[in-house]
Design an enzyme around this catalytic site. Sequence first.
Site, short mmCIF file in Angstrom:
data_model
loop_
_atom_site.label_atom_id
_atom_site.label_comp_id
_atom_site.label_asym_id
_atom_site.label_seq_id
_atom_site.Cartn_x
_atom_site.Cartn_y
_atom_site.Cartn_z
N PHE A 87 2.08 9.92 -3.81
CA PHE A 87 3.04 8.92 -3.34
C PHE A 87 3.27 9.13 -1.86
O PHE A 87 3.75 10.18 -1.43
CB PHE A 87 4.35 8.96 -4.13
CG PHE A 87 5.20 7.77 -3.77
CD1 PHE A 87 4.93 6.52 -4.32
CD2 PHE A 87 6.23 7.89 -2.85
CE1 PHE A 87 5.67 5.41 -3.95
CE2 PHE A 87 6.98 6.78 -2.48
CZ PHE A 87 6.70 5.54 -3.04
N ASP A 112 -3.10 -0.14 -5.03
CA ASP A 112 -2.84 0.92 -6.00
C ASP A 112 -3.41 0.47 -7.35
O ASP A 112 -4.61 0.62 -7.58
CB ASP A 112 -1.31 1.12 -6.01
CG ASP A 112 -0.83 2.24 -6.90
OD1 ASP A 112 -1.50 3.27 -7.00
OD2 ASP A 112 0.26 2.09 -7.50
N GLU A 116 -2.77 -5.76 3.89
CA GLU A 116 -1.92 -5.08 2.89
C GLU A 116 -1.71 -3.63 3.29
O GLU A 116 -2.54 -3.05 3.99
CB GLU A 116 -2.64 -5.09 1.53
CG GLU A 116 -2.08 -6.08 0.53
CD GLU A 116 -0.77 -5.63 -0.12
OE1 GLU A 116 -0.04 -4.81 0.47
OE2 GLU A 116 -0.49 -6.11 -1.22
N ASP A 117 -0.62 -3.05 2.83
CA ASP A 117 -0.41 -1.62 3.09
C ASP A 117 -1.30 -0.75 2.21
O ASP A 117 -2.01 0.11 2.68
CB ASP A 117 1.08 -1.24 2.92
CG ASP A 117 1.67 -1.62 1.57
OD1 ASP A 117 1.00 -2.26 0.74
OD2 ASP A 117 2.85 -1.27 1.33
N ARG A 132 10.00 3.94 6.47
CA ARG A 132 8.96 3.02 6.97
C ARG A 132 8.64 3.28 8.44
O ARG A 132 7.56 2.99 8.92
CB ARG A 132 9.42 1.56 6.83
CG ARG A 132 9.56 1.08 5.40
CD ARG A 132 9.73 -0.44 5.38
NE ARG A 132 10.22 -0.94 4.10
CZ ARG A 132 9.44 -1.27 3.07
NH1 ARG A 132 8.15 -1.10 3.16
NH2 ARG A 132 9.95 -1.73 1.96
P1 5GP Z 1 -0.33 -2.46 -6.82
O1 5GP Z 1 0.03 -3.86 -7.17
O2 5GP Z 1 -1.73 -2.32 -6.24
O3 5GP Z 1 -0.12 -1.52 -7.98
O4 5GP Z 1 0.72 -1.94 -5.79
C1 5GP Z 1 0.74 -2.32 -4.52
C2 5GP Z 1 2.08 -2.03 -3.91
O5 5GP Z 1 2.73 -0.89 -4.47
C3 5GP Z 1 1.86 -1.71 -2.46
O6 5GP Z 1 1.81 -2.87 -1.68
C4 5GP Z 1 3.05 -0.82 -2.16
O7 5GP Z 1 4.14 -1.61 -1.79
C5 5GP Z 1 3.32 -0.12 -3.46
N1 5GP Z 1 2.73 1.24 -3.47
C6 5GP Z 1 1.66 1.68 -4.16
N2 5GP Z 1 1.42 2.98 -3.95
C7 5GP Z 1 2.36 3.39 -3.07
C8 5GP Z 1 2.66 4.65 -2.43
O8 5GP Z 1 1.99 5.68 -2.60
N3 5GP Z 1 3.71 4.65 -1.58
C9 5GP Z 1 4.49 3.56 -1.33
N4 5GP Z 1 5.49 3.70 -0.50
N5 5GP Z 1 4.24 2.36 -1.91
C10 5GP Z 1 3.19 2.29 -2.76
MG MG Z 2 3.04 -3.84 -0.40
#
Ligand code: 5GP
Ligand code: MG
Length: 186
Positions: free
Chosen positions: A161, A111, A107-108, A174
Site C-alpha cells: 500500500f 490495482d 491514472e495513478d 498526497r
Molecule cells: P482498482 O480499481 O484498480 O482496484 O483501484 C484503483 C484505485 O485504487 C487507484 O486509482 C487508487 O485510487 C486506489 N489504490 C490502489 N492501490 C493503491 C495503493 O497502494 N495506494 C493508494 N493510496 N491507493 C491505491
Molecule cells: Mg485513482
Amino acid sequence: MLESKACKNHKISQIFSQKEIAERLEVLGKEISKDFMELENPVVIGVMKGAFCFMADLVRNISVNDPLQIEFVRLSSYGSATESSGKIQTPYLELPNISRRNILVIEDIVDSGRTARFFMDYLTEQFHPRTLKMACFLDKPSRRAVDYQPDYTGFSIEDLFVVGYGLDYAENYRELPYLGELSLPD
Ligand code: 5GP
Ligand code: MG
C-alpha cells in the site's frame, strides 16, 4: 530502506525518490510523445484525485505536434481503507464532446483493474475514440481481478500500500514528493 516520515503512528518508507520519479517520467514522456506525435488534437484526461502529481509532471514531458487538451474526471473505488471496495464511484464525470478524438487517460495506479476497465469501456461507448490509451504511474499486476493492461506504466510494484506523489491514505500524504510504502500500527 530509507524511512522518510512518521506521523499519526504511520510509518512511510520511501520506495521511489523524487529524482527517480522525474527520471522515469522523462523516458515515459518520450515514449508517449513518439506514439502521439502525429495524432490530431490529443485529449489528456486525468483521473482525480490520485493522478494530479503524475499528470502535471507527465504532460510537461510530452511534446507532440498539436497542443494537448486537458480534462479531468474524478473516480474512486477505495474508501478510506487500504482495500478496494470493488465498486466504482463517479463523483465527477463531466467531459466535453470528445467524440472520435485521440485520448490519453492518466491514472495513478492500476490495482484490481476495475477502475481502469470501467473508465476505458465508458469512454469507448460514449465517444468512440480514434485512439484510446492509458498511462498509469504505478501498476500492481499481482492484484489484478479483471483483465486489464495499461499502455504505459511508470513503475510496476509488488502488492504494497503506497502513498505520496498524489496517492493518499484517508486523504493524507498526497503532497509527498516521493512514493512511499505506508505501514499502519498493528
Ligand atoms: P482498482 O480499481 O484498480 O482496484 O483501484 C484503483 C484505485 O485504487 C487507484 O486509482 C487508487 O485510487 C486506489 N489504490 C490502489 N492501490 C493503491 C495503493 O497502494 N495506494 C493508494 N493510496 N491507493 C491505491
Ligand atoms: Mg485513482
